[in-house]
Each structure stands twice: as C-alpha cells, then as structure tokens.
Design an enzyme around this catalytic site. Structure first.
Site, PDB file in Angstrom:
ATOM      1  N   HIS A  33      35.653  30.056   2.158  1.00 61.95           N
ATOM      2  CA  HIS A  33      35.425  29.977   3.605  1.00 61.95           C
ATOM      3  C   HIS A  33      36.626  29.554   4.409  1.00 61.95           C
ATOM      4  O   HIS A  33      36.549  29.485   5.633  1.00 61.95           O
ATOM      5  CB  HIS A  33      34.298  28.988   3.914  1.00 61.95           C
ATOM      6  CG  HIS A  33      32.941  29.519   3.621  1.00 61.95           C
ATOM      7  ND1 HIS A  33      32.222  30.249   4.534  1.00 61.95           N
ATOM      8  CD2 HIS A  33      32.174  29.445   2.518  1.00 61.95           C
ATOM      9  CE1 HIS A  33      31.056  30.591   4.005  1.00 61.95           C
ATOM     10  NE2 HIS A  33      31.001  30.112   2.773  1.00 61.95           N
ATOM     11  N   LYS A  81      31.619  25.243  19.562  1.00 61.19           N
ATOM     12  CA  LYS A  81      31.934  25.297  18.139  1.00 61.19           C
ATOM     13  C   LYS A  81      32.488  23.934  17.768  1.00 61.19           C
ATOM     14  O   LYS A  81      32.728  23.102  18.645  1.00 61.19           O
ATOM     15  CB  LYS A  81      32.962  26.401  17.861  1.00 61.19           C
ATOM     16  CG  LYS A  81      34.160  26.367  18.823  1.00 61.19           C
ATOM     17  CD  LYS A  81      35.161  27.476  18.556  1.00 61.19           C
ATOM     18  CE  LYS A  81      34.686  28.851  18.979  1.00 61.19           C
ATOM     19  NZ  LYS A  81      34.573  29.805  17.898  1.00 61.19           N
ATOM     20  N   ARG A  82      32.696  23.682  16.477  1.00 62.27           N
ATOM     21  CA  ARG A  82      33.313  22.417  16.105  1.00 62.27           C
ATOM     22  C   ARG A  82      34.631  22.240  16.858  1.00 62.27           C
ATOM     23  O   ARG A  82      35.327  23.214  17.137  1.00 62.27           O
ATOM     24  CB  ARG A  82      33.561  22.377  14.587  1.00 62.27           C
ATOM     25  CG  ARG A  82      32.304  22.175  13.765  1.00 62.27           C
ATOM     26  CD  ARG A  82      31.568  20.914  14.156  1.00 62.27           C
ATOM     27  NE  ARG A  82      32.303  19.729  13.741  1.00 62.27           N
ATOM     28  CZ  ARG A  82      31.971  18.969  12.708  1.00 62.27           C
ATOM     29  NH1 ARG A  82      30.900  19.231  11.999  1.00 62.27           N
ATOM     30  NH2 ARG A  82      32.694  17.910  12.392  1.00 62.27           N
ATOM     31  N   LYS A 141      40.971  25.787  16.437  1.00 68.58           N
ATOM     32  CA  LYS A 141      40.082  26.566  17.315  1.00 68.58           C
ATOM     33  C   LYS A 141      40.576  26.539  18.772  1.00 68.58           C
ATOM     34  O   LYS A 141      40.116  27.289  19.609  1.00 68.58           O
ATOM     35  CB  LYS A 141      38.647  26.046  17.214  1.00 68.58           C
ATOM     36  CG  LYS A 141      37.987  26.347  15.850  1.00 68.58           C
ATOM     37  CD  LYS A 141      36.589  25.758  15.788  1.00 68.58           C
ATOM     38  CE  LYS A 141      35.896  25.944  14.441  1.00 68.58           C
ATOM     39  NZ  LYS A 141      35.234  27.269  14.300  1.00 68.58           N
ATOM     40  N   THR A 154      31.029  33.018  13.398  1.00 66.44           N
ATOM     41  CA  THR A 154      29.731  33.686  13.585  1.00 66.44           C
ATOM     42  C   THR A 154      29.261  33.471  15.015  1.00 66.44           C
ATOM     43  O   THR A 154      28.457  34.240  15.525  1.00 66.44           O
ATOM     44  CB  THR A 154      28.666  33.157  12.607  1.00 66.44           C
ATOM     45  OG1 THR A 154      28.693  31.725  12.630  1.00 66.44           O
ATOM     46  CG2 THR A 154      28.925  33.662  11.196  1.00 66.44           C
ATOM     47  N   LYS A 184      27.057  35.946  17.729  1.00 68.66           N
ATOM     48  CA  LYS A 184      25.868  35.562  18.509  1.00 68.66           C
ATOM     49  C   LYS A 184      26.078  35.859  19.982  1.00 68.66           C
ATOM     50  O   LYS A 184      25.187  36.383  20.662  1.00 68.66           O
ATOM     51  CB  LYS A 184      25.575  34.065  18.338  1.00 68.66           C
ATOM     52  CG  LYS A 184      25.267  33.642  16.914  1.00 68.66           C
ATOM     53  CD  LYS A 184      25.285  32.100  16.810  1.00 68.66           C
ATOM     54  CE  LYS A 184      25.459  31.644  15.380  1.00 68.66           C
ATOM     55  NZ  LYS A 184      25.814  30.209  15.280  1.00 68.66           N
TER      56      LYS A 184
HETATM   57  C1  LIG Z   1      26.953  29.597  14.928  1.00 67.99           C
HETATM   58  C2  LIG Z   1      27.128  28.139  14.943  1.00 67.99           C
HETATM   59  C3  LIG Z   1      28.352  27.582  14.553  1.00 67.99           C
HETATM   60  C4  LIG Z   1      29.555  28.415  14.167  1.00 67.99           C
HETATM   61  O1  LIG Z   1      30.309  28.678  15.328  1.00 67.99           O
HETATM   62  P1  LIG Z   1      31.795  29.292  15.243  1.00 67.99           P
HETATM   63  O2  LIG Z   1      32.084  29.638  16.666  1.00 67.99           O
HETATM   64  O3  LIG Z   1      31.703  30.506  14.385  1.00 67.99           O
HETATM   65  O4  LIG Z   1      32.669  28.240  14.711  1.00 67.99           O
HETATM   66  C5  LIG Z   1      28.485  26.200  14.580  1.00 67.99           C
HETATM   67  N1  LIG Z   1      27.466  25.408  14.967  1.00 67.99           N
HETATM   68  C6  LIG Z   1      26.288  25.917  15.368  1.00 67.99           C
HETATM   69  C7  LIG Z   1      25.206  24.990  15.802  1.00 67.99           C
HETATM   70  C8  LIG Z   1      26.065  27.293  15.359  1.00 67.99           C
HETATM   71  O5  LIG Z   1      24.876  27.787  15.733  1.00 67.99           O
END
Ligand SMILES: *Cc1c(COP(=O)(O)O)cnc(C)c1O
Length: 822
Positions: A370, A561-562, A567, A669, A673
């Site tokens: 990952h 995101k984190r 990022k 991911t 979304k």
């Molecule tokens: C989808 C999701 C992530 C992943 O987000 P990235 O933008 O791909 O880092 C992290 N936390 C939550 C709660 C999510 O639903």
C-alpha cells in the site's frame, strides 16, 4: 447526518414483510431481548431492537451461505487486515436487504424516526484511513459478487481516536464505540485460540539423536476470542463473516495466581491480554514500531491461521490441499508474520517438512503493498523479534537462507542486490523486513494503481521483482457504490434511476448511460438541483456544529483525508492565502465565491501534521473574519473526519482536491468517491488520478504539476526550492505572511520552522508545484462561471467512473490472485 430520501430497491426480497409485521417484530425484540417496553425504551433501545431485527433476517442467509460453501467444497478467501474502517452498518444492511422503506414505516408507526436513531449508531472506526476503508469496501463487494470470504482483524475496544479541535489544535479523545454494546456482533466463546509470546525453543530428537521437530515453549499465553459480524452483500446475495479477535487471559479467573495470594500478578496478566485488543495504533503511513504493535500483529495472525487450519482440517482432513481450498490475503505487511506462523504450524504442529511447508505457504498467500514511503515500510529490530517470537525468528532465518540460495544460484545478483533481497536488513541495527517477508511468502504481490505498481517494480521491490518476475501485478483500488452512491447520495441515485433505469444498481458501469445527458439542459438542471440540496445539507451541518455560515451557491472545494505532508494540505492552504491576498488587492475583479473545506486526522506523534491543522484553523479565523473579503472566500476545518462525515461531504463537493506529490499516493480512494458523486478533480498525476483522467477524459479533470518521474529527477539533481519561492511573488508573499505571524499574532513564531522547511528542503515539492496549482485553480473559476459547462463535466465524471467499483477490483483479485469464481 440524515438523508431526505432513500433508495427503494425495485425487487424486494420475497420474504419482505409489511410494515405492521415488522413493527410487531421490533416490539417483540424490544421486549424479550432488550427487556424494555415502549414506555421506558430509550432511543438506543430502539436502535438496538431495529438492528437485531435486521440481524435476525440476515442470519438465515448467513447460515445458508456457510453451509453452501461447505457442501460444495468451495475455495474460501481469508482477508487478513489490522484495520477495517467500517462506519455505520444499519443503513447498509437495510439498503442491501431492500427493507429501508418498510423499516422506516414500521418505525414511524411506533413513533420512532429512523434517521434520528441511525445517527446514534456508533461509527465503527477500526482503521486509520484509506487502507482500512478499502478492507471494508472489499468485504461488502466479496459478499456482493458471491465469494465465500472471511475477514479477520482485531476487535479494538478503542478504535480510531475522536478528534476535537480546541483553539485550533487537534485534541485526541478515546472513541468508546462499544459503550452501548454492539448489537451486530456474536461473541463466540467456544471459538478461542491460545496465542503465545516469548519463552524458548526446544529441539526434539528421535532415538538416533536426529532432529525430529522444534517445540516452542512460550513464556506467556493469551486467549484470542472470536466476535463475528455478518457482512451483507447487495440484495443479500451472500452474507459473509467479519471475525474480530479480542484478547482474554487464558484462565479468565486466574485462580492459581489469585489463590496463591498474587492478586497483582493475576491482574497484570489480565491487563496484558486486554491490552492486545485495547487500541488501534493511530499512525497512517507513519512510523510506529512499538512492541505492543508487533504483539497485536502476531496475536491476530496466529489466531486467524489456527482458525483457518482447524476449519480446513475438519473438512478435508489434510493440509496438502490448503492452497486449493484457501486463499489467504495479507492487507499490507501488518499480518506478514502470518508467513512464518503458517510455516511453524505446518512443521512443528502438523509434522510437514520445510520444503513442502514452504510450497504450501507460498501457494496460499497473496500480499497487497500500500505504500512506497520509506517511513511506512515496516521492519522490526531482530532482538525484539527474537525475544517475542523466538521460533519465528528461526523460521525467518531458514526462509532467508533458502531465498538467498535461490538468488545466488541465478548468478545474476551482486552483493548489494543480495543485501536488498535479504529478509534481514544488516546495515545499522539488524531488522526484519516485513515487506520482503510478505513478498517471498506470497505467489502474488499487487500494487493498488497502475502507477504505484510500476514504481514498486522500479524501487522498493526492484531486486525481488527481478528474482521473481511473475509475481507483481496491479489491482487498482475501488469503492463500493452501495455506500458511496446509493446510500450517501439518494438524490443522485433517484435521478439516475428515473433517467436511465435501474440497470446500474446491479452493474455500476451501466451508469455510463448518463453520459449523453451531459448535453441535455433539462437533465443538467435536475443534476444541479440535487447537488444544491446536498450542499445545503452540509451548510446546515457546518452552521450547527461550527457556527460558520457558508453560501451553498459558492463553489465547494473539499480536501478530506488523513493529514500528511505528502498529501499537501499545506499547498492548498498557501493557495488559499494567496487567493485571499488577491481578493483584497483586486476587489474590482469578478471573483468566484468559494468555500474551502478541510477535514482529517493527524497521527498524534506527527508534529508537522498537527501544526498544519492548527494553520488551517488559524487561516480560517482570519479569512472568515475579514469583512473586506465580502464572503467570497471561506475556510472551514470540519472536525473528526470519519466515514459518516465522508458520507455527507462527498455528495456536497464541486471540487475534489487530490494534490499529493506525484509518486507518493499509492492509489487514493477518496478521489473515486468524489468523482462518482459529481465533483471535478484538481489533481496531480499520482495514484489512481492517472486512471481517473484516462476514464473521464482530459477536459473533465484539472491536472497540474510535476509528474512522478520529474519529481524523482528534481530530487536527484539537487532541488532548489529557495530560488523557486523567490521567483513566485504570490508564493513568497503567502509564506512570508505565515512565517511572520499574520495568522498567529498570539504566537508569531508558531509557523517559522514549518515555513523554513519549505525554503531549506521542501521534500514534498510544494514550491515546485505552487504556481501550476494556483493557475489551475483560476482556470477552474473560469469553468465554474459557465455553469452549463461545469455541470456537463460533473455529469461526465459520474457517468465515467463506474469502473472504480470495488466489485470490479474484487473480480480481478478473484481471477488473477485467489483463483475463485466470481
Ligand atoms: C475514503 C476514505 C479515506 C481515504 O481517503 P484518501 O483521499 O484516498 O486518502 C480516508 N478516510 C475515510 C473516512 C474515508 O472514507
């Protein structure tokens, strides 16, 4: 986070009862299982009763699926993951069983509001971010595409911490998601396995003095007890099991110790077992390295393997057929210790010789990588590994000897290459490399996007790839459309149904039929109205929770995101500051009103990430409070980003921020979304953004910045951020403002080091990409002003990203890695 409408599944399940019958069932459960009547029932009691009613209906499908897998001798998939970021489950289950509306009506007849009790369900956050959410999407998709599968993990009493923002700073609070019990799970006291730690290894010899086998005598033992949660696929096609382990003392009463007067000793042992499933480590793509973490990894890997072997033996009687009947998947290296554990069980417990055990092991495991970030590649100091797992250390050495022999025999590797193939890192302190261990113990190693897989071959696993050239393959991540479209965006789902029919509900790629409606003005208006309603919902939430007023007609620009330097939330914040400057200097220009939303948690030990949260909040305070901005720009930090927050924010986004330093985001991911919910992406050519661009087309995405190879090249040739910053007026002004305390008058030096870091090294290349990013943002303003053009692009995004369904990803795993039908 209520939704106004819900999706009605057209073909209700045959046994779907009418609302009256369901209401009667709820009352019966409330009375006989919860032990309450309607006069004293709290809202939590109604929630528990409602969940238990669905759970009852799931059980029949569950038993059926389990029995079928047994009778037909189907190969099973075992997905080992230290994280499952599940979120709430009740709506998921109602929706997948097709009983959302009946349930709503049943509850109304009892005077209960479904949306209100749904809010009370704890958000099961047994994961950090993308990796854990992927595991949850995969569980749902495996049930949907009808693969017999078990997820294995840890039942953390405290999952991901709850984030509060106090005076702009992140404060971590424990998330006590089990406070009101967990109505979903079944405790399986009878399904418990002993797991050992420490102690010594004895050799048993036969009467001629030849070594017969090794026997590990652990110094400590704990019990892993199973808790099962049913996982319901779409239309209840199949119900699979998520089995989470909880630590218990081997002798729950510890009578011996206690009776011998050692009360504290008894307590200590009980605490030790308890600690294994007490907390989730809150670091994402960040160094951890605590002893307890390795204990957790072994604890759940060992319990899961013992369970798998017991199930296999009871059905097939011998372990030679294990690879034909079981595919065990390692979600990252966290369960990599399962490789020597399976070897130990096969050799020491079941008397199989090394060569056959190694053959079985490699044919059984698959491994997903990952991350390529060096700070996230797991390794453990040899002395710690040896003390905690002495027998596994021997086995790792034996595996290493076999692998290095194989490598040397090819005659193709020099000393440096052999050193990189080795499972033991020899320079500095000696460490066990978990990535190499997972790699050599698996027949398949996959990356999570095309770009990431390519980089994996060129960097971390270059030498192992050369030794085993057929093992690395790509499986681009996906998301389940049930949660990330049907449930979180019922407005868009209904609009799609009335426009193109229901086919996309079962085959999400059929949502491509919407593509031609991008040119249909009537459809665009309806689409815009849905987006508007979703934005109003978020605006209401932000007003209620944070007291910030935002205008739903503004462009909603979201980065959730984190929080991590790679990022690049910092790039986004600096651009907001530059825009703020521009708006004030040029009040006459026609500025596009924007709201920049941020959300995300920082690892508690990650200093810069926590400082970036504070900066976002400091900047928000200044900009939101400046009347000269005339509301044209607002900045909002939404606290406690989790799955439930994502479900409200994704559908409300106009613009999706996916701006990592190229080459550093394995897939992402969140990007998928957003696109599926009709946001346009501003992004670098990183991770799955590359493939999103291929599918939505260049005109429907805003790509900027250095590419992965250019980042590598710049670094190799001595990157000079200072010159770049000095050459960009907007950037140097923004940095100077932050550095001099414009946003932190109470502590003017707060951000000095953070800003100096940009001048001195800027590892994440914020400076290099800043101008291109700012220019892309201004071209986004231009498209936004042409509303029909904007919505046409948004519609094309929705229509063209069905491929990023985790159903597609799982079918690829099934065919290429697991060899199971799907
Ligand atoms: C989808 C999701 C992530 C992943 O987000 P990235 O933008 O791909 O880092 C992290 N936390 C939550 C709660 C999510 O639903």
């Amino acid at each position: 986070m209520a939704s106004a409408k819900t999706v009605q599944i057209p073909q209700a399940l045959p046994e779907d009862p009418d609302p009256q019958a369901l209401a009667a069932e709820i009352l019966r459960v409330l009375r006989y299982r919860v032990g309450k009547d309607t006069t004293v029932a709290t809202r939590y009691d109604w929630l528990t009763a409602s969940i238990q009613v669905v759970r009852d209906r799931v059980i029949d499908h569950w038993m059926e699926a389990t029995k079928e897998a047994y009778d037909r001798q189907e190969k099973r998939v075992y997905y080992l993951s230290l994280e499952f970021l599940i979120g709430r489950l009740m709506r998921d289950a109602f929706s997948n069983l097709g009983m959302m509306e009946t349930m709503r009506q049943a509850l109304v007849s009892l005077g209960v509001d479904l949306d209100a009790i749904a809010q009370l369900e704890p958000d099961a956050a047994l994961g950090n971010g993308g990796l854990g959410r992927l595991a949850a999407c995969f569980m749902e998709s495996m049930a949907t595409v009808d693969i017999p599968a078990h997820g294995y993990g840890i039942r953390y009493a405290n999952g991901m911490f709850r984030q509060e923002i106090q005076d702009g700073w992140q404060v971590e609070l424990p998330e006590t998601w089990l406070d009101h019990g967990n109505p979903w799970e079944f405790e399986r006291r009878e399904r418990a396995f002993e797991v050992g730690f420490g102690g010594s290894v004895e050799s048993v010899t036969d009467k001629d003095g030849r070594l017969e086998r090794h026997v590990w005598k652990p110094g400590e033992r704990v019990l892993a007890v199973a808790y099962d949660t049913p996982v319901v696929g779409w239309r209840a096609n199949r119900v699979n099991t998520l089995r989470l382990w909880s630590g218990m003392p081997v002798d729950p009463i510890l009578l011996d110790k206690f009776n011998a007067g050692d009360h504290m000793g008894a307590l200590a042992e009980s605490n030790k077992a308890d600690a294994l499933s007490r907390v989730l480590y809150p670091a994402d793509s960040h160094k951890e390295g605590q002893e307890l973490r390795l204990r957790q990894e072994y604890f759940f890997s060992s319990a899961s393997l013992q369970d798998i072997l017991q199930r296999h033996l009871s059905q097939y009687g011998d372990l030679g057929s294990l690879p034909d009947k079981a595919a065990i998947h390692l979600n990252d290296t966290h369960p990599a210790v399962a490789v020597p554990e399976l070897m130990r069980l096969l050799m020491d417990v079941h008397g199989i010789d090394f060569d056959q055990a190694w053959d079985i092991t490699r044919r059984t495991f698959g491994y997903t990588n990952h991350t390529l970030l060096p700070e996230a590649l797991e390794s453990w100091p040899v002395p710690l590994f040896e003390r905690l797992l002495p027998r596994h250390m021997q086995i790792v050495y034996a595996i290493n000897a076999a692998v290095l022999l194989e490598a040397r025999a090819t005659g193709r590797f020099n000393g440096d290459q052999i050193a990189r193939i080795s499972l033991i890192q020899e320079n500095g302190d000696r460490r066990v490399r978990m990535g190499n261990l997972a790699f050599v113990g698996s027949h398949s190693i996959n990356g999570v996007s095309a770009l990431h897989t390519e980089l994996m071959k060129q960097t971390v696993f270059a030498d192992l790839h050369s030794l085993y050239p057929n093992r690395i393959n790509n499986k681009t991540n996906g998301i389940t459309p049930r949660r990330w479209l049907f449930q979180c965006n019922p407005g868009l789902t209904e609009l799609a149904r009335e426009t193109i029919g229901d086919r996309f509900l079962d085959d999400i790629e059929a949502i491509h039929d919407l593509d031609r409606f991008a040119e249909d003005a009537g459809f665009r208006d309806k689409f815009a109205a849905v987006k508007r309603a979703n934005k109003e919902r978020l605006a209401t939430l932000v007003a209620e929770r944070l007291g910030i007023k935002v205008d739903p007609s503004a462009l909603f620009d979201i980065q959730i995101k984190r929080i991590h330097e790679y990022k690049r939330q910092l790039l986004n914040i600096l651009e907001a500051i530059a825009l703020y400057d521009q708006i004030r200097s040029h009040p006459e220009r026609d500025w596009v009103p924007r709201v920049k939303f941020f959300g995300g948690k920082a690892a508690p030990s990650y200093h810069n990430a926590k400082l970036i949260i504070k900066l976002a909040n400091d900047v928000a305070k200044v900009i939101n409070g400046d009347p000269s901005v005339r509301g044209l720009l607002k900045v909002v930090f939404v606290p406690n980003y989790n799955v439930s927050a994502a479900e409200v924010m994704m559908p409300a986004a106009d613009l999706s921020e996916q701006i990592s330093t190229a080459g550093m985001e394995a897939s992402g991911t969140g990007n998928m979304k957003f696109a599926l919910n009709g946001a346009l992406t501003i992004g670098t050519l990183d991770g799955a953004n590359v493939e999103i661009r291929e599918r939505v087309g260049d005109d429907n995405i805003f790509i900027f910045g250095l590419k992965a190879d250019e980042v590598a090249e710049r670094r190799a040739n001595g990157y000079q951020p200072r010159a770049i910053i000095e050459g960009s007026r907007e950037l140097s002004q923004a940095i100077a403002a932050v550095s001099s305390g414009v946003f932190s008058p109470d502590d003017p030096d707060r951000y000095r080091d953070l800003m100096n870091g940009l001048y001195d090294s800027d590892w994440f290349m914020v400076a290099a990409d800043f101008d291109a990013y700012a220019a892309a943002q201004r071209s986004i303003d231009d498209v936004w002003r042409d509303s029909p053009a904007w919505y046409a692009r948004a519609i094309r995004n929705v229509a063209r990203v069905g491929w990023f369904s985790s159903d597609r990803t799982i079918r690829e795993y099934a065919k290429d890695i697991w060899n199971v039908p799907a």
